[in-house]
Design a protein around this motif. Structure first.
Motif, mmCIF file in Angstrom:
data_model
loop_
_atom_site.group_PDB
_atom_site.id
_atom_site.type_symbol
_atom_site.label_atom_id
_atom_site.label_comp_id
_atom_site.label_asym_id
_atom_site.label_seq_id
_atom_site.Cartn_x
_atom_site.Cartn_y
_atom_site.Cartn_z
ATOM 1 N N LEU A 124 -29.504 -40.609 16.325
ATOM 2 C CA LEU A 124 -28.946 -42.049 15.686
ATOM 3 C C LEU A 124 -28.178 -41.432 13.900
ATOM 4 O O LEU A 124 -29.165 -40.902 13.574
ATOM 5 N N ASN A 125 -27.804 -41.877 13.392
ATOM 6 C CA ASN A 125 -26.217 -41.510 12.468
ATOM 7 C C ASN A 125 -25.881 -40.471 12.736
ATOM 8 O O ASN A 125 -25.685 -40.062 11.414
ATOM 9 N N GLN A 126 -25.498 -39.757 14.117
ATOM 10 C CA GLN A 126 -25.772 -38.430 13.962
ATOM 11 C C GLN A 126 -24.564 -37.997 15.437
ATOM 12 O O GLN A 126 -24.616 -37.862 15.955
ATOM 13 N N ARG A 127 -23.132 -38.956 14.421
ATOM 14 C CA ARG A 127 -21.460 -39.216 15.309
ATOM 15 C C ARG A 127 -21.801 -37.892 15.983
ATOM 16 O O ARG A 127 -21.955 -36.564 15.139
ATOM 17 N N GLY A 128 -21.709 -38.189 17.231
ATOM 18 C CA GLY A 128 -21.179 -36.819 18.144
ATOM 19 C C GLY A 128 -22.357 -35.660 18.551
ATOM 20 O O GLY A 128 -22.219 -35.408 19.949
ATOM 21 N N SER A 129 -23.929 -36.175 18.197
ATOM 22 C CA SER A 129 -24.595 -35.666 19.348
ATOM 23 C C SER A 129 -25.348 -35.829 20.459
ATOM 24 O O SER A 129 -25.951 -35.265 21.580
ATOM 25 N N GLU A 130 -24.327 -37.203 20.669
ATOM 26 C CA GLU A 130 -24.757 -37.918 22.134
ATOM 27 C C GLU A 130 -22.978 -36.843 23.120
ATOM 28 O O GLU A 130 -23.904 -37.363 24.552
ATOM 29 N N LEU A 131 -22.942 -36.239 23.208
ATOM 30 C CA LEU A 131 -21.150 -35.619 23.878
ATOM 31 C C LEU A 131 -22.513 -34.094 23.700
ATOM 32 O O LEU A 131 -21.518 -33.354 24.924
ATOM 33 N N LEU A 132 -23.300 -33.703 23.261
ATOM 34 C CA LEU A 132 -23.960 -32.518 23.640
ATOM 35 C C LEU A 132 -24.304 -31.985 24.915
ATOM 36 O O LEU A 132 -25.087 -33.030 25.903
ATOM 37 N N ALA A 145 -46.079 -42.314 6.387
ATOM 38 C CA ALA A 145 -45.124 -43.651 6.512
ATOM 39 C C ALA A 145 -43.696 -43.265 6.931
ATOM 40 O O ALA A 145 -42.867 -43.634 8.094
ATOM 41 N N ALA A 146 -43.314 -41.745 6.930
ATOM 42 C CA ALA A 146 -42.553 -40.305 7.666
ATOM 43 C C ALA A 146 -42.636 -40.324 8.769
ATOM 44 O O ALA A 146 -43.468 -38.681 9.043
ATOM 45 N N LYS A 147 -42.526 -41.174 9.407
ATOM 46 C CA LYS A 147 -42.878 -40.414 11.514
ATOM 47 C C LYS A 147 -41.158 -40.511 11.528
ATOM 48 O O LYS A 147 -40.708 -40.701 11.022
ATOM 49 N N PRO A 148 -41.400 -39.469 13.191
ATOM 50 C CA PRO A 148 -40.104 -39.342 13.557
ATOM 51 C C PRO A 148 -39.328 -40.615 14.715
ATOM 52 O O PRO A 148 -40.251 -41.280 14.075
ATOM 53 N N SER A 149 -38.578 -40.863 14.156
ATOM 54 C CA SER A 149 -37.713 -41.590 14.589
ATOM 55 C C SER A 149 -38.053 -41.399 16.140
ATOM 56 O O SER A 149 -37.664 -40.560 16.951
ATOM 57 N N ASP A 150 -38.168 -42.950 16.715
ATOM 58 C CA ASP A 150 -37.765 -42.682 18.132
ATOM 59 C C ASP A 150 -36.404 -42.303 19.040
ATOM 60 O O ASP A 150 -35.705 -42.416 20.202
ATOM 61 N N GLN A 151 -35.738 -42.663 18.155
ATOM 62 C CA GLN A 151 -33.760 -42.082 18.325
ATOM 63 C C GLN A 151 -33.351 -41.458 17.414
ATOM 64 O O GLN A 151 -32.646 -41.575 15.949
ATOM 65 N N PRO A 152 -33.882 -39.904 17.701
ATOM 66 C CA PRO A 152 -33.871 -39.024 17.371
ATOM 67 C C PRO A 152 -31.789 -39.023 16.926
ATOM 68 O O PRO A 152 -31.416 -37.783 15.699
#
Length: 149
Positions: A88-96, A79-86
């Motif tokens: 997600l909920n990491q504000r600032g990661s979209e700025l990299l 059940a613990a599979k990696p997210s298709d949106q890594p």
């Protein structure tokens, strides 16, 4: 004691299973759920086969408890599979990787950039306000930047 073991009824197993399920409610993380279901299954078998010897009841309970615990363990691992949106909920990661203009100069290793309608604290080399910087990393709410040549 052996007299009580020799006269185990399905009610004893159902009571034990119910007790385990009640204890599961207090936060055992799913483990007592499956062992409680194993006890209930032995209670059902004891109901269907009333002359089931007590040693066989305990062996069945042990085998079912191990099988259900292994089932639960395998189910949790798959059940613990990696997210298709890594990001997600990491504000600032979209700025990299994006380039911004320094809002406040970087002095003492700290400065600020304006991204959208937010000011972000940045760390990097000493640069004056108005310089172009590229976001190269993130450490919590602190963005790591480097000068754009």
């Amino acid at each position: 004691m052996f007299d009580a073991l020799q006269h185990l009824s399905f009610w004893n197993w159902l009571a034990f299973g119910t007790l385990l399920l009640i204890l599961e409610v207090f936060g055992a993380g799913g483990y007592l759920l499956w062992i409680g279901l194993a006890a209930a299954a032995v209670g059902l078998l004891t109901y269907l086969i009333p002359d089931l010897h007590w040693t066989l009841q305990f062996v069945l309970f042990g085998v079912l408890a191990i099988l259900t615990a292994v089932y639960w363990w395998r189910r949790q691992r798959t059940a613990a599979k990696p997210s298709d949106q890594p990001g997600l909920n990491q504000r600032g990661s979209e700025l990299l990787g994006r380039t911004f203009t320094l809002h406040e100069a970087i002095s003492g290793g700290r400065g600020k950039i304006k991204a959208g309608d937010s000011l972000w604290l940045v760390s990097g080399p000493e640069l004056p306000a108005g310089s172009q910087v590229r976001v190269i990393g993130q450490d919590g709410v602190l963005l790591k930047v480097d000068a754009v040549p």
